[in-house]
Scaffold this motif. Sequence first.
Motif, PDB file in Angstrom:
ATOM      1  N   UNK A  69      33.697  51.058  43.615  1.00  0.00           N
ATOM      2  CA  UNK A  69      34.826  50.235  43.196  1.00  0.00           C
ATOM      3  C   UNK A  69      35.375  50.238  42.133  1.00  0.00           C
ATOM      4  N   UNK A  70      36.976  50.398  42.421  1.00  0.00           N
ATOM      5  CA  UNK A  70      38.244  50.635  41.374  1.00  0.00           C
ATOM      6  C   UNK A  70      38.769  49.528  41.287  1.00  0.00           C
ATOM      7  N   UNK A  71      38.736  48.912  40.175  1.00  0.00           N
ATOM      8  CA  UNK A  71      39.557  47.476  40.085  1.00  0.00           C
ATOM      9  C   UNK A  71      40.944  47.895  39.611  1.00  0.00           C
ATOM     10  N   UNK A  72      42.058  46.876  40.106  1.00  0.00           N
ATOM     11  CA  UNK A  72      43.581  47.289  40.023  1.00  0.00           C
ATOM     12  C   UNK A  72      44.007  45.714  40.025  1.00  0.00           C
ATOM     13  N   UNK A  73      45.258  46.042  39.564  1.00  0.00           N
ATOM     14  CA  UNK A  73      46.126  44.541  39.756  1.00  0.00           C
ATOM     15  C   UNK A  73      46.618  43.970  38.542  1.00  0.00           C
ATOM     16  N   UNK A  74      47.636  44.325  38.010  1.00  0.00           N
ATOM     17  CA  UNK A  74      48.154  43.813  36.615  1.00  0.00           C
ATOM     18  C   UNK A  74      47.255  44.013  35.438  1.00  0.00           C
TER      19      UNK A  74
ATOM     20  N   UNK B 260      33.411  46.375  37.653  1.00  0.00           N
ATOM     21  CA  UNK B 260      33.779  47.692  38.513  1.00  0.00           C
ATOM     22  C   UNK B 260      33.599  48.808  37.734  1.00  0.00           C
ATOM     23  N   UNK B 261      33.369  49.964  38.384  1.00  0.00           N
ATOM     24  CA  UNK B 261      33.037  51.314  38.073  1.00  0.00           C
ATOM     25  C   UNK B 261      34.204  52.000  37.418  1.00  0.00           C
ATOM     26  N   UNK B 262      35.367  51.798  37.978  1.00  0.00           N
ATOM     27  CA  UNK B 262      36.683  52.455  37.597  1.00  0.00           C
ATOM     28  C   UNK B 262      37.607  51.493  37.582  1.00  0.00           C
ATOM     29  N   UNK B 263      38.602  51.861  36.869  1.00  0.00           N
ATOM     30  CA  UNK B 263      40.012  50.966  36.904  1.00  0.00           C
ATOM     31  C   UNK B 263      41.290  51.973  37.000  1.00  0.00           C
ATOM     32  N   UNK B 264      42.342  51.322  37.407  1.00  0.00           N
ATOM     33  CA  UNK B 264      43.346  51.536  37.836  1.00  0.00           C
ATOM     34  C   UNK B 264      44.714  50.852  37.578  1.00  0.00           C
TER      35      UNK B 264
ATOM     36  N   UNK C 186      43.885  39.580  46.144  1.00  0.00           N
ATOM     37  CA  UNK C 186      44.813  38.756  45.177  1.00  0.00           C
ATOM     38  C   UNK C 186      45.816  39.670  44.792  1.00  0.00           C
ATOM     39  N   UNK C 187      47.139  39.119  44.049  1.00  0.00           N
ATOM     40  CA  UNK C 187      48.078  39.789  43.752  1.00  0.00           C
ATOM     41  C   UNK C 187      47.565  40.437  42.246  1.00  0.00           C
ATOM     42  N   UNK C 188      46.672  39.804  41.538  1.00  0.00           N
ATOM     43  CA  UNK C 188      46.375  40.520  40.652  1.00  0.00           C
ATOM     44  C   UNK C 188      44.571  40.354  40.322  1.00  0.00           C
ATOM     45  N   UNK C 189      44.072  41.499  39.518  1.00  0.00           N
ATOM     46  CA  UNK C 189      42.480  41.497  39.102  1.00  0.00           C
ATOM     47  C   UNK C 189      42.211  40.032  38.691  1.00  0.00           C
ATOM     48  N   UNK C 190      42.972  39.249  37.775  1.00  0.00           N
ATOM     49  CA  UNK C 190      42.518  38.275  36.882  1.00  0.00           C
ATOM     50  C   UNK C 190      42.287  37.102  37.936  1.00  0.00           C
ATOM     51  N   UNK C 191      43.181  36.935  39.017  1.00  0.00           N
ATOM     52  CA  UNK C 191      43.241  36.078  40.218  1.00  0.00           C
ATOM     53  C   UNK C 191      42.092  36.483  41.147  1.00  0.00           C
ATOM     54  N   UNK C 192      41.842  37.699  41.109  1.00  0.00           N
ATOM     55  CA  UNK C 192      40.819  38.115  42.399  1.00  0.00           C
ATOM     56  C   UNK C 192      39.475  38.401  41.626  1.00  0.00           C
TER      57      UNK C 192
END
Length: 252
Positions: A179-184, A199-203, A156-162
């Motif tokens: 798994x590295x989470x991202x998106x807004x 998620x183990x990492x964020x970006x 999705x466009x953002x992690x909140x949506x996905x």
Amino acid sequence: MTAHPLRAIEICVENTDGLVAAQNAGADRVELCASLLEGGLTPSFGVVREAQRLAKIPFFVMVRPRGGDFLYSDIEFRSMIEDVKAFRDIGVQGVVAGCLNPDGTIDEQRMGTLVDAARPMKVTCHRAFDMTRDHKEAIEALVRAGVDRVLTSGRHDTAIEGLDVLAETVTAAAGRIVVMGCGGLNERNIAHVIDTTGVEEVHFAALRDEPSGMRFRNPTIGMGGTDLEREYTNSVTSEEGVRATIAAARSR
């Protein structure tokens, strides 16, 4: 989901000034790109060399020859392999790339070739993953190809949506690939995304617009066909924004 410690916080930047801001603000790692307006392209060799001179933290380099889709010609793919080898040979810690098939699956053969060319560097599959037809199928292909981590906003466009897809992706990965989470992601939502998905990492990229220092401004031309005002606005990494978002992620 029970709170868990993060392995790493990665900041996406498009120049060496951004790298310095990110590391000053406490980032664990940087993804170094050019042209974030196009989602990130391969930076120049000179930029990577200067990053090596300045970096006190690891950085991974984007290998993406153009904007648009992730279905590359043979010529484009050969150029990607050459970039990977060049970065490997000067001691870069990792690269970020992604290749798809026309049917929306991971191009497992090409990803395996990239991994083989990159070693001993780490390899991240970028958000090409989010353009696949099935995230669980894509995870299996990346694991078989030997990819180390995947960057995703949960298709999705953002992690909140996905959120749901992100959580499913972590479960499907089962510790075989990071798994590295991202998106807004920002200081207001990053803790929720981490704790909800596992998620183990964020970006993230903490950008702010800064006016150009140019006093003379030609009113009749915009380079690259962009809005004239865009010529005199620079997007820079906000050290304050990075620091605030990291603090929110770490204080869970």
